[in-house]
Motif scaffolding. Structure first.
Motif, PDB file in Angstrom:
ATOM      1  N   ARG A 153     -20.313  18.203   6.984  1.00 19.80           N
ATOM      2  CA  ARG A 153     -20.159  19.479   5.951  1.00 19.80           C
ATOM      3  C   ARG A 153     -20.705  18.834   4.522  1.00 19.80           C
ATOM      4  O   ARG A 153     -21.456  19.360   3.814  1.00 19.80           O
ATOM      5  N   LEU A 154     -20.422  17.473   4.304  1.00 20.75           N
ATOM      6  CA  LEU A 154     -20.984  16.755   3.095  1.00 20.75           C
ATOM      7  C   LEU A 154     -22.633  16.711   3.342  1.00 20.75           C
ATOM      8  O   LEU A 154     -23.196  16.815   2.053  1.00 20.75           O
ATOM      9  N   ARG A 155     -23.096  16.342   4.469  1.00 18.54           N
ATOM     10  CA  ARG A 155     -24.455  16.441   4.869  1.00 18.54           C
ATOM     11  C   ARG A 155     -25.191  17.573   4.321  1.00 18.54           C
ATOM     12  O   ARG A 155     -26.159  17.805   3.698  1.00 18.54           O
ATOM     13  N   ALA A 156     -24.689  18.722   4.968  1.00 22.82           N
ATOM     14  CA  ALA A 156     -25.389  19.891   4.827  1.00 22.82           C
ATOM     15  C   ALA A 156     -25.170  20.502   3.304  1.00 22.82           C
ATOM     16  O   ALA A 156     -26.062  20.988   2.864  1.00 22.82           O
TER      17      ALA A 156
ATOM     18  N   VAL B 199     -18.604  22.154  -2.821  1.00 23.84           N
ATOM     19  CA  VAL B 199     -17.731  20.907  -2.649  1.00 23.84           C
ATOM     20  C   VAL B 199     -17.848  20.046  -3.853  1.00 23.84           C
ATOM     21  O   VAL B 199     -18.900  19.693  -4.559  1.00 23.84           O
ATOM     22  N   THR B 200     -16.781  19.655  -4.429  1.00 21.31           N
ATOM     23  CA  THR B 200     -16.807  18.822  -5.699  1.00 21.31           C
ATOM     24  C   THR B 200     -16.334  17.594  -5.347  1.00 21.31           C
ATOM     25  O   THR B 200     -15.912  17.050  -4.180  1.00 21.31           O
ATOM     26  N   ALA B 201     -16.632  16.497  -6.369  1.00 20.71           N
ATOM     27  CA  ALA B 201     -16.067  15.084  -6.041  1.00 20.71           C
ATOM     28  C   ALA B 201     -14.649  14.923  -6.026  1.00 20.71           C
ATOM     29  O   ALA B 201     -14.235  14.168  -5.104  1.00 20.71           O
ATOM     30  N   GLU B 202     -13.731  15.870  -6.619  1.00 15.44           N
ATOM     31  CA  GLU B 202     -12.467  15.878  -6.524  1.00 15.44           C
ATOM     32  C   GLU B 202     -12.041  16.233  -4.995  1.00 15.44           C
ATOM     33  O   GLU B 202     -10.848  15.848  -4.557  1.00 15.44           O
ATOM     34  N   ASP B 203     -12.796  17.344  -4.459  1.00 15.68           N
ATOM     35  CA  ASP B 203     -12.422  17.804  -3.275  1.00 15.68           C
ATOM     36  C   ASP B 203     -12.731  16.792  -2.240  1.00 15.68           C
ATOM     37  O   ASP B 203     -11.730  16.584  -1.311  1.00 15.68           O
ATOM     38  N   VAL B 204     -13.840  15.742  -2.369  1.00 14.57           N
ATOM     39  CA  VAL B 204     -13.967  14.623  -1.480  1.00 14.57           C
ATOM     40  C   VAL B 204     -12.596  13.633  -1.628  1.00 14.57           C
ATOM     41  O   VAL B 204     -12.414  12.967  -1.035  1.00 14.57           O
ATOM     42  N   GLU B 205     -12.452  13.374  -3.122  1.00 17.34           N
ATOM     43  CA  GLU B 205     -11.548  12.396  -3.152  1.00 17.34           C
ATOM     44  C   GLU B 205     -10.063  12.763  -2.540  1.00 17.34           C
ATOM     45  O   GLU B 205      -9.371  11.946  -2.176  1.00 17.34           O
TER      46      GLU B 205
ATOM     47  N   GLU C 190       0.713  -1.156   0.107  1.00 22.97           N
ATOM     48  CA  GLU C 190      -0.021   0.021  -0.118  1.00 22.97           C
ATOM     49  C   GLU C 190       0.937   1.297   0.080  1.00 22.97           C
ATOM     50  O   GLU C 190       1.977   1.038   0.430  1.00 22.97           O
ATOM     51  N   ASP C 191       0.426   2.332  -0.418  1.00 24.28           N
ATOM     52  CA  ASP C 191       1.064   3.699  -0.504  1.00 24.28           C
ATOM     53  C   ASP C 191       1.040   4.042   0.727  1.00 24.28           C
ATOM     54  O   ASP C 191       0.369   3.856   1.612  1.00 24.28           O
ATOM     55  N   PRO C 192       2.410   4.721   1.176  1.00 23.20           N
ATOM     56  CA  PRO C 192       2.604   5.164   2.550  1.00 23.20           C
ATOM     57  C   PRO C 192       1.805   6.113   2.854  1.00 23.20           C
ATOM     58  O   PRO C 192       1.519   6.923   2.236  1.00 23.20           O
ATOM     59  N   THR C 193       1.275   6.221   4.265  1.00 21.64           N
ATOM     60  CA  THR C 193       0.434   7.055   4.857  1.00 21.64           C
ATOM     61  C   THR C 193       1.290   8.364   4.740  1.00 21.64           C
ATOM     62  O   THR C 193       2.421   8.541   5.332  1.00 21.64           O
ATOM     63  N   GLY C 194       0.753   9.545   4.415  1.00 21.44           N
ATOM     64  CA  GLY C 194       1.289  10.990   4.372  1.00 21.44           C
ATOM     65  C   GLY C 194       1.367  11.336   5.775  1.00 21.44           C
ATOM     66  O   GLY C 194       0.530  11.164   6.613  1.00 21.44           O
ATOM     67  N   THR C 195       2.389  12.367   6.038  1.00 21.59           N
ATOM     68  CA  THR C 195       2.550  12.946   7.119  1.00 21.59           C
ATOM     69  C   THR C 195       2.012  14.352   7.203  1.00 21.59           C
ATOM     70  O   THR C 195       2.271  15.050   8.203  1.00 21.59           O
ATOM     71  N   SER C 196       1.260  14.938   6.080  1.00 25.83           N
ATOM     72  CA  SER C 196       0.953  16.082   5.940  1.00 25.83           C
ATOM     73  C   SER C 196      -0.357  16.314   7.033  1.00 25.83           C
ATOM     74  O   SER C 196      -1.123  15.384   7.265  1.00 25.83           O
ATOM     75  N   PRO C 197      -0.560  17.409   7.625  1.00 20.00           N
ATOM     76  CA  PRO C 197      -1.603  17.634   8.625  1.00 20.00           C
ATOM     77  C   PRO C 197      -2.920  17.551   7.582  1.00 20.00           C
ATOM     78  O   PRO C 197      -3.015  17.775   6.458  1.00 20.00           O
ATOM     79  N   PHE C 198      -3.986  17.369   8.421  1.00 23.70           N
ATOM     80  CA  PHE C 198      -5.383  17.119   7.817  1.00 23.70           C
ATOM     81  C   PHE C 198      -5.623  18.375   7.359  1.00 23.70           C
ATOM     82  O   PHE C 198      -5.684  19.535   8.125  1.00 23.70           O
ATOM     83  N   GLU C 199      -6.322  18.406   6.341  1.00 19.12           N
ATOM     84  CA  GLU C 199      -6.950  19.666   5.554  1.00 19.12           C
ATOM     85  C   GLU C 199      -8.611  19.107   5.324  1.00 19.12           C
ATOM     86  O   GLU C 199      -8.715  18.087   4.545  1.00 19.12           O
ATOM     87  N   SER C 200      -9.452  19.745   5.913  1.00 18.49           N
ATOM     88  CA  SER C 200     -10.703  19.628   5.793  1.00 18.49           C
ATOM     89  C   SER C 200     -11.237  19.898   4.128  1.00 18.49           C
ATOM     90  O   SER C 200     -10.639  20.333   3.519  1.00 18.49           O
ATOM     91  N   LEU C 201     -12.571  19.913   4.128  1.00 16.35           N
ATOM     92  CA  LEU C 201     -12.931  20.255   2.550  1.00 16.35           C
ATOM     93  C   LEU C 201     -12.762  21.806   2.701  1.00 16.35           C
ATOM     94  O   LEU C 201     -12.870  22.642   3.536  1.00 16.35           O
TER      95      LEU C 201
END
Length: 97
Positions: A73-76, A45-51, A29-40
């Motif tokens: 956020r997706l529900r709203a 919101v586009t499908a690419e944003d969710v991806e 599997e691809d290694p897990t990134g260490t970049s900080p979490f970035e929300s939507l």
């Protein structure tokens, strides 16, 4: 010479074990990134944003707060789009919060 033969035997046994267990040719599997979490992002919101959303992993899975934030956020966003579609179609559907 004896040390060399023992090392060679260990390598051969290791190769046989890996071959028997089927570890050759498997994709890691691809290694897990260490970049900080970035929300939507803000706005639509586009499908690419969710991806692109990646959650931080913890001992038992993902950080619940991050997952809850994205799901809320997706529900709203989906509710707002459904309400707009209903309004444009002229449906007598009540707008929910």
């Amino acid at each position: 010479m004896l040390v060399f033969l023992i090392a060679l035997l260990v390598v051969v046994i290791g190769l046989v074990v890996f071959a028997i267990l089927g570890h050759f040719g498997t994709h890691l599997e691809d290694p897990t990134g260490t970049s900080p979490f970035e929300s939507l992002p803000r706005g639509l919101v586009t499908a690419e944003d969710v991806e692109q959303v990646r959650f931080d992993q913890t001992l038992r899975g993902y950080r619940m707060g991050q997952v809850d934030e994205v799901l809320d956020r997706l529900r709203a966003e989906l509710q707002a789009r459904d309400d707009e579609i209903a309004m444009l179609r002229g449906d007598a559907r009540p707008v929910r919060d």
